[in-house]
Design a protein around this motif. Sequence first.
Motif, PDB file in Angstrom:
ATOM      1  N   ASN A 298       0.876  -1.131   0.064  1.00  0.00           N
ATOM      2  CA  ASN A 298      -0.267  -0.049  -0.080  1.00  0.00           C
ATOM      3  C   ASN A 298       0.901   1.377  -0.028  1.00  0.00           C
ATOM      4  O   ASN A 298       0.491   2.074  -0.734  1.00  0.00           O
ATOM      5  CB  ASN A 298      -0.947  -0.049   1.306  1.00  0.00           C
ATOM      6  N   ILE A 299       2.008   1.168   0.809  1.00  0.00           N
ATOM      7  CA  ILE A 299       2.944   2.403   0.922  1.00  0.00           C
ATOM      8  C   ILE A 299       3.467   2.719  -0.657  1.00  0.00           C
ATOM      9  O   ILE A 299       3.639   3.921  -1.242  1.00  0.00           O
ATOM     10  CB  ILE A 299       4.083   2.213   1.809  1.00  0.00           C
ATOM     11  N   LEU A 300       3.823   1.566  -1.160  1.00  0.00           N
ATOM     12  CA  LEU A 300       4.451   1.632  -2.587  1.00  0.00           C
ATOM     13  C   LEU A 300       3.664   1.902  -3.580  1.00  0.00           C
ATOM     14  O   LEU A 300       3.798   2.734  -4.462  1.00  0.00           O
ATOM     15  CB  LEU A 300       5.226   0.123  -3.008  1.00  0.00           C
ATOM     16  N   ILE A 301       2.290   1.424  -3.491  1.00  0.00           N
ATOM     17  CA  ILE A 301       1.263   1.807  -4.524  1.00  0.00           C
ATOM     18  C   ILE A 301       0.948   3.481  -4.497  1.00  0.00           C
ATOM     19  O   ILE A 301       0.867   4.055  -5.145  1.00  0.00           O
ATOM     20  CB  ILE A 301       0.088   1.109  -4.344  1.00  0.00           C
ATOM     21  N   ASN A 302       0.808   3.875  -3.045  1.00  0.00           N
ATOM     22  CA  ASN A 302       0.414   5.232  -2.715  1.00  0.00           C
ATOM     23  C   ASN A 302       1.698   6.280  -3.402  1.00  0.00           C
ATOM     24  O   ASN A 302       1.449   7.245  -4.016  1.00  0.00           O
ATOM     25  CB  ASN A 302       0.364   5.457  -1.194  1.00  0.00           C
ATOM     26  N   GLY A 303       2.869   5.599  -3.042  1.00  0.00           N
ATOM     27  CA  GLY A 303       4.115   6.464  -3.535  1.00  0.00           C
ATOM     28  C   GLY A 303       4.080   6.500  -5.141  1.00  0.00           C
ATOM     29  O   GLY A 303       4.615   7.820  -5.754  1.00  0.00           O
ATOM     30  N   LEU A 304       3.721   5.608  -5.845  1.00  0.00           N
ATOM     31  CA  LEU A 304       3.627   5.549  -7.407  1.00  0.00           C
ATOM     32  C   LEU A 304       2.586   6.290  -7.694  1.00  0.00           C
ATOM     33  O   LEU A 304       2.783   7.039  -8.928  1.00  0.00           O
ATOM     34  CB  LEU A 304       3.580   3.941  -7.659  1.00  0.00           C
ATOM     35  N   CYS A 305       1.379   6.348  -7.230  1.00  0.00           N
ATOM     36  CA  CYS A 305       0.376   7.019  -7.697  1.00  0.00           C
ATOM     37  C   CYS A 305       0.560   8.482  -7.431  1.00  0.00           C
ATOM     38  O   CYS A 305       0.284   9.378  -8.296  1.00  0.00           O
ATOM     39  CB  CYS A 305      -0.828   6.666  -6.838  1.00  0.00           C
ATOM     40  N   LYS A 306       1.424   8.856  -6.501  1.00  0.00           N
ATOM     41  CA  LYS A 306       1.729  10.394  -6.228  1.00  0.00           C
ATOM     42  C   LYS A 306       2.811  10.945  -7.310  1.00  0.00           C
ATOM     43  O   LYS A 306       2.630  12.159  -7.465  1.00  0.00           O
ATOM     44  CB  LYS A 306       2.308  10.540  -4.942  1.00  0.00           C
ATOM     45  N   VAL A 307       3.327   9.904  -8.047  1.00  0.00           N
ATOM     46  CA  VAL A 307       4.382  10.596  -8.851  1.00  0.00           C
ATOM     47  C   VAL A 307       3.687  10.009 -10.409  1.00  0.00           C
ATOM     48  O   VAL A 307       4.515  10.119 -11.451  1.00  0.00           O
ATOM     49  CB  VAL A 307       5.774  10.094  -8.789  1.00  0.00           C
ATOM     50  N   ASP A 308       2.330   9.803 -10.567  1.00  0.00           N
ATOM     51  CA  ASP A 308       1.780   9.566 -11.834  1.00  0.00           C
ATOM     52  C   ASP A 308       2.123   8.313 -12.302  1.00  0.00           C
ATOM     53  O   ASP A 308       2.360   8.373 -13.483  1.00  0.00           O
ATOM     54  CB  ASP A 308       1.543  10.941 -12.506  1.00  0.00           C
ATOM     55  N   ARG A 309       2.637   7.450 -11.576  1.00  0.00           N
ATOM     56  CA  ARG A 309       3.014   6.102 -12.313  1.00  0.00           C
ATOM     57  C   ARG A 309       2.020   5.034 -12.158  1.00  0.00           C
ATOM     58  O   ARG A 309       2.212   4.058 -11.545  1.00  0.00           O
ATOM     59  CB  ARG A 309       4.559   5.839 -11.778  1.00  0.00           C
ATOM     60  N   LEU A 310       0.877   5.161 -12.520  1.00  0.00           N
ATOM     61  CA  LEU A 310      -0.171   4.526 -12.496  1.00  0.00           C
ATOM     62  C   LEU A 310      -0.039   3.097 -12.822  1.00  0.00           C
ATOM     63  O   LEU A 310      -0.392   2.100 -12.282  1.00  0.00           O
ATOM     64  CB  LEU A 310      -1.703   5.130 -13.047  1.00  0.00           C
ATOM     65  N   ARG A 311       0.675   2.812 -14.070  1.00  0.00           N
ATOM     66  CA  ARG A 311       0.882   1.486 -14.499  1.00  0.00           C
ATOM     67  C   ARG A 311       1.631   0.722 -13.600  1.00  0.00           C
ATOM     68  O   ARG A 311       1.552  -0.405 -13.266  1.00  0.00           O
ATOM     69  CB  ARG A 311       1.410   1.518 -15.718  1.00  0.00           C
ATOM     70  N   ALA A 312       2.587   1.410 -13.010  1.00  0.00           N
ATOM     71  CA  ALA A 312       3.537   0.680 -12.325  1.00  0.00           C
ATOM     72  C   ALA A 312       2.794   0.337 -11.022  1.00  0.00           C
ATOM     73  O   ALA A 312       3.050  -0.790 -10.161  1.00  0.00           O
ATOM     74  CB  ALA A 312       4.913   1.566 -11.866  1.00  0.00           C
ATOM     75  N   ALA A 313       2.008   1.370 -10.191  1.00  0.00           N
ATOM     76  CA  ALA A 313       1.242   0.967  -9.277  1.00  0.00           C
ATOM     77  C   ALA A 313       0.245  -0.239  -9.341  1.00  0.00           C
ATOM     78  O   ALA A 313       0.153  -1.015  -8.367  1.00  0.00           O
ATOM     79  CB  ALA A 313       0.283   2.357  -8.776  1.00  0.00           C
ATOM     80  N   ILE A 314      -0.542  -0.267 -10.556  1.00  0.00           N
ATOM     81  CA  ILE A 314      -1.259  -1.346 -10.844  1.00  0.00           C
ATOM     82  C   ILE A 314      -0.415  -2.833 -10.858  1.00  0.00           C
ATOM     83  O   ILE A 314      -0.835  -3.950 -10.420  1.00  0.00           O
ATOM     84  CB  ILE A 314      -1.923  -1.198 -12.092  1.00  0.00           C
ATOM     85  N   ARG A 315       0.889  -2.665 -11.547  1.00  0.00           N
ATOM     86  CA  ARG A 315       1.825  -3.824 -11.570  1.00  0.00           C
ATOM     87  C   ARG A 315       2.104  -4.179  -9.859  1.00  0.00           C
ATOM     88  O   ARG A 315       1.964  -5.471  -9.758  1.00  0.00           O
ATOM     89  CB  ARG A 315       3.005  -3.821 -12.322  1.00  0.00           C
ATOM     90  N   MET A 316       2.132  -3.060  -9.123  1.00  0.00           N
ATOM     91  CA  MET A 316       2.537  -3.559  -7.838  1.00  0.00           C
ATOM     92  C   MET A 316       1.188  -4.392  -7.184  1.00  0.00           C
ATOM     93  O   MET A 316       1.404  -5.186  -6.425  1.00  0.00           O
ATOM     94  CB  MET A 316       2.717  -2.267  -7.177  1.00  0.00           C
ATOM     95  N   LEU A 317       0.269  -3.725  -7.360  1.00  0.00           N
ATOM     96  CA  LEU A 317      -1.016  -4.558  -6.818  1.00  0.00           C
ATOM     97  C   LEU A 317      -1.397  -5.929  -7.347  1.00  0.00           C
ATOM     98  O   LEU A 317      -1.519  -6.572  -6.485  1.00  0.00           O
ATOM     99  CB  LEU A 317      -1.997  -3.422  -7.195  1.00  0.00           C
TER     100      LEU A 317
END
Length: 446
Positions: A176-195
Amino acid sequence: MFLPVFAGFWQQMQKAEAVIIDGIRIGVLPDVVTYNTLIDGYCRFSGMDAAYSVLYRMREAGISPDVITYNSLIAGATRNFSLEQSLDLFEEMLQSGITPDIWSYNTLMHCFFILGKPDEAYRVFKDIILKDLSPHPVTFNTMINGLCKHGYTSNAIMLFRNLQRHGFIPQLVTYNILINGLCKVDRLRAAIRMLNEAMDSGLEPNAVTYTTLMKSCFRSRQYERGFEIFSKMKNKGYAFDGFAYCTVSGAFLKLGRFEEAKFCMEQMIKNDVGIDITFYNTFINLYCKEGKLEAAYKLFDEIEPRGLECDVYTHSIITNGLCRVGNIEGAMQHLNCVYTTGFASNLVALNCLIDRLCKAGQIDRAIRLFESMETRDSFTYTSLVHNLCKARRFRCASKLLISCSRDGMKVLKATRRAVIDGLCSSGFTSEARKLKFKLRLARHFR
């Protein structure tokens, strides 16, 4: 609201002190655990002075402070954003011959992060590794979270991968921490991969995971993907908070999908979700955009009976709604009523009113309102200057532009150019030259 709560905590601390005194009277002497509990309570609810004074009482009673004593004090100093006090307490602990444990270092690392010193926090993390202390998952999460919050998301991911290679098994909170961090820098695709990685590891995402991704989708204008996540949350039976509903409703409003936004509101009421002022602002705005002011006022009248208070946005939305349907007099009356009830000046609403007065051809009235304002911002000046240019009142716009520059406000470059070009086309070339010079002079001294 704060004072009664604080008074309640203070009364609880007094009761705790009374229990200790009663215990001493009957021969039950306090030990280090008793005093540590007292210190933690004072740190949380009363203040560091009261907490630190307990140390003297401990020593007078012949009880030596331990690592938990100092950890509580360092945590209290951290909550007060006092790095100097945290470091002093850490040094005092060392001088007292008390060996810091992993929680001492975790707290100090967290303190460096929240005070904007990520390099020092990283040095504390290195000390943990070099001293062969056994890091707790909280240690890694604190480090990863701190890096993400300070914009070092790539470094956080590199650390995360390195930890995984050394046997660290992350839990959902880390993802959740990493997904939030990726979302804040607009790296949505990377956030979804982390999910997806979290799910492949057998972890079940929670409402925090989905809400973070959903908000990022809407911010990136990927509305349909955001709605898919919302639907997935509903299908999984997650409980929604007011923030999630208002986020989705706001997205529907931006797309003009009013019926779906209304459905969200109805679901929110039906599910008895904690309704706050954000809820009312969102749906008052919905009705105002549809021109349904009667429905907007009905919601507006519900706010006070629910124990809530209107904020500047509430009144701005109502004012803007009245202006949108051409009821400028109603908007003026609404703001007058607001001020007579002791509400502070609402800059956003006044800016809206000035713009609407100008668009309705009532520029002189807009200027009078402008002159009566105690506070103005760049939007106030830009709006009025722009509308004066549209009315071909370039000399008046020029004076206002100079005043704006002297006050340190910035007006859009296109608006400045419109004033200068307007003066030239109207034959006031000398005034145009003077305006250019005064604007350059104002920028120089600013």
